[in-house]
Design a protein around this motif. Sequence first.
Motif, PDB file in Angstrom:
ATOM      1  N   VAL A  84       0.843  -1.201   0.000  1.00 28.84           N
ATOM      2  CA  VAL A  84       0.000   0.000   0.000  1.00 28.84           C
ATOM      3  C   VAL A  84       0.876   1.248   0.000  1.00 28.84           C
ATOM      4  O   VAL A  84       0.605   2.219  -0.715  1.00 28.84           O
ATOM      5  CB  VAL A  84      -0.949   0.001   1.216  1.00 28.84           C
ATOM      6  CG1 VAL A  84      -1.638   1.356   1.367  1.00 28.84           C
ATOM      7  CG2 VAL A  84      -1.999  -1.097   1.074  1.00 28.84           C
ATOM      8  N   SER A  87       2.147   1.735  -3.551  1.00 34.17           N
ATOM      9  CA  SER A  87       1.153   1.997  -4.596  1.00 34.17           C
ATOM     10  C   SER A  87       0.364   3.286  -4.404  1.00 34.17           C
ATOM     11  O   SER A  87      -0.122   3.870  -5.370  1.00 34.17           O
ATOM     12  CB  SER A  87       0.174   0.817  -4.683  1.00 34.17           C
ATOM     13  OG  SER A  87       0.794  -0.301  -5.241  1.00 34.17           O
ATOM     14  N   TYR A  88       0.221   3.720  -3.148  1.00 31.55           N
ATOM     15  CA  TYR A  88      -0.682   4.843  -2.876  1.00 31.55           C
ATOM     16  C   TYR A  88       0.038   6.077  -2.337  1.00 31.55           C
ATOM     17  O   TYR A  88      -0.597   6.995  -1.806  1.00 31.55           O
ATOM     18  CB  TYR A  88      -1.787   4.399  -1.912  1.00 31.55           C
ATOM     19  CG  TYR A  88      -2.693   3.347  -2.511  1.00 31.55           C
ATOM     20  CD1 TYR A  88      -3.866   3.702  -3.172  1.00 31.55           C
ATOM     21  CD2 TYR A  88      -2.362   2.005  -2.444  1.00 31.55           C
ATOM     22  CE1 TYR A  88      -4.699   2.748  -3.745  1.00 31.55           C
ATOM     23  CE2 TYR A  88      -3.178   1.030  -3.013  1.00 31.55           C
ATOM     24  CZ  TYR A  88      -4.339   1.411  -3.663  1.00 31.55           C
ATOM     25  OH  TYR A  88      -5.162   0.457  -4.238  1.00 31.55           O
ATOM     26  N   SER A  89       1.352   6.126  -2.479  1.00 31.72           N
ATOM     27  CA  SER A  89       2.101   7.260  -1.930  1.00 31.72           C
ATOM     28  C   SER A  89       1.779   8.577  -2.650  1.00 31.72           C
ATOM     29  O   SER A  89       2.016   9.657  -2.096  1.00 31.72           O
ATOM     30  CB  SER A  89       3.606   6.987  -1.993  1.00 31.72           C
ATOM     31  OG  SER A  89       4.020   6.758  -3.329  1.00 31.72           O
ATOM     32  N   ASP A  90       1.222   8.497  -3.860  1.00 30.16           N
ATOM     33  CA  ASP A  90       0.824   9.725  -4.554  1.00 30.16           C
ATOM     34  C   ASP A  90      -0.322  10.425  -3.824  1.00 30.16           C
ATOM     35  O   ASP A  90      -0.432  11.652  -3.859  1.00 30.16           O
ATOM     36  CB  ASP A  90       0.396   9.413  -5.989  1.00 30.16           C
ATOM     37  CG  ASP A  90       1.582   9.074  -6.882  1.00 30.16           C
ATOM     38  OD1 ASP A  90       2.718   9.347  -6.467  1.00 30.16           O
ATOM     39  OD2 ASP A  90       1.369   8.515  -7.981  1.00 30.16           O
ATOM     40  N   LYS A  91      -1.168   9.645  -3.160  1.00 32.92           N
ATOM     41  CA  LYS A  91      -2.288  10.215  -2.385  1.00 32.92           C
ATOM     42  C   LYS A  91      -1.788  10.818  -1.073  1.00 32.92           C
ATOM     43  O   LYS A  91      -2.284  11.847  -0.609  1.00 32.92           O
ATOM     44  CB  LYS A  91      -3.346   9.150  -2.082  1.00 32.92           C
ATOM     45  CG  LYS A  91      -4.503   9.651  -1.211  1.00 32.92           C
ATOM     46  CD  LYS A  91      -5.467   8.519  -0.880  1.00 32.92           C
ATOM     47  CE  LYS A  91      -6.662   8.999  -0.054  1.00 32.92           C
ATOM     48  NZ  LYS A  91      -6.309   9.458   1.285  1.00 32.92           N
ATOM     49  N   ILE A 144      -3.427   7.046   3.914  1.00 30.07           N
ATOM     50  CA  ILE A 144      -3.590   6.026   2.874  1.00 30.07           C
ATOM     51  C   ILE A 144      -3.936   4.654   3.437  1.00 30.07           C
ATOM     52  O   ILE A 144      -4.533   3.832   2.743  1.00 30.07           O
ATOM     53  CB  ILE A 144      -2.329   5.909   1.994  1.00 30.07           C
ATOM     54  CG1 ILE A 144      -1.092   5.589   2.842  1.00 30.07           C
ATOM     55  CG2 ILE A 144      -2.131   7.173   1.168  1.00 30.07           C
ATOM     56  CD1 ILE A 144       0.161   5.274   2.008  1.00 30.07           C
ATOM     57  N   GLU A 172     -11.277   7.966   2.143  1.00 29.29           N
ATOM     58  CA  GLU A 172     -10.790   7.210   0.979  1.00 29.29           C
ATOM     59  C   GLU A 172      -9.443   6.543   1.245  1.00 29.29           C
ATOM     60  O   GLU A 172      -8.575   6.475   0.362  1.00 29.29           O
ATOM     61  CB  GLU A 172     -10.728   8.102  -0.262  1.00 29.29           C
ATOM     62  CG  GLU A 172     -12.093   8.651  -0.655  1.00 29.29           C
ATOM     63  CD  GLU A 172     -12.031   9.490  -1.935  1.00 29.29           C
ATOM     64  OE1 GLU A 172     -10.906   9.794  -2.384  1.00 29.29           O
ATOM     65  OE2 GLU A 172     -13.101   9.813  -2.460  1.00 29.29           O
ATOM     66  N   ILE A 223      -8.116  -3.191  -4.537  1.00 28.30           N
ATOM     67  CA  ILE A 223      -6.853  -2.777  -3.929  1.00 28.30           C
ATOM     68  C   ILE A 223      -5.696  -3.260  -4.789  1.00 28.30           C
ATOM     69  O   ILE A 223      -5.634  -4.430  -5.188  1.00 28.30           O
ATOM     70  CB  ILE A 223      -6.728  -3.344  -2.500  1.00 28.30           C
ATOM     71  CG1 ILE A 223      -7.939  -2.949  -1.653  1.00 28.30           C
ATOM     72  CG2 ILE A 223      -5.431  -2.860  -1.848  1.00 28.30           C
ATOM     73  CD1 ILE A 223      -8.178  -1.470  -1.548  1.00 28.30           C
TER      74      ILE A 223
END
Length: 391
Positions: A84, A87-91, A144, A172, A223
Amino acid sequence: MNKELIYLDNNATTQIDQRVLDAMLPYLTTNFANANSTHQFGVGAYNAVKEARKQVAEIIGAETNEIVFTSGATEAINLAIKGVAESYSDKGKHIITVETEHSAVLDTCKFLETKGFEVTYLPVQKNGLIDLDLFKSQLREDTILVSVMMVNNETGVIQPIKELAELTHGVEAIFMTDATQAVGKLELNVDELGIDLLCFSGHKIYAPKGVGALYVRQRANRIKIPALLHGGGHERGLRSGTLNVPGIVALGKACELAQKELEENLKQIKELRDYLEIQLLTIENSFVNGDTKNRLYNVTNICFVGADSEAVIMGLSNPENNLPLIAVSNGSACTSTSIDPSHVLIAMGLDENHAFNSIRFSLGKYNTKEELNIVINQVKTVVAGLRAMIF
């Protein structure tokens, strides 16, 4: 089980169910093929894995394509949390977890802090439960991931997973739970609870050590996590490596049996746990650690004031007494070599002395009342002897 041993450390590991052993043995002997081989024997192994995947999915209300087999919960936790984070560090780079989590979660989060992630470690109340208002206040737009253990391995305290997941999804973020102590003991459905990622190990439910699973939601709000291990693209590319067919078959069989026998085990083990707890609390200056209502039915964590837990454990397992050896613990087996007090009990507000005086009794389906009567008498004798030495 050895008649000279009374085993009350089932939260650390369990005895393999004979039916589970019988199911896995052929895949160690005659049906030893690689599940990725295309010949007849390989197809047989593949079909066994396919059936086990179905059995594992059913016990948590998942789809078969959402199950990734691992070597256990620790690997699954690392795959999920690090996946996670990548993959989601942009958020965002904010993660929330709890001070009473297993070291596999806490250490992984500490590692991510060295990579620039910010981790909020939530405290718990005296009963071991999270304050929902405090939790809600810590959620942010850049959160995240939230990782909260479903059932605490030391106290059995059950967190309000559904409410936590709903709040998490409100920003989210992804909701993950370490369900190692819950799967096979509680009825749970990942959809009803709103779980996105779930981890557990087989050796807590009468399967062998070295096999576990990670649930990764693939339906609505799919996911996405990358692989940690590369080299063959096994498990939908998430976990390369030759499949542990015997272990996977055993895990599937253990899940099938746990699902069928859940109510029976709950009733039997709860009655024994309650009996043990009531009798041990007749010992003066003793009390239960953690919430006694929102708690798993097989465990009690009791503080015997003035009796060092290590000394109690040694006294109960001293072969010179010519009595059955009694196996209990003073915390997580994964941190049993630590000289520090239980981080779970400290987080719940116990001082170090009381934490060092606390014992976890975790029961399983093979325990009997006759065994518990021996345990009760021995604990009373050992605690009284230790207190006499001090006072």
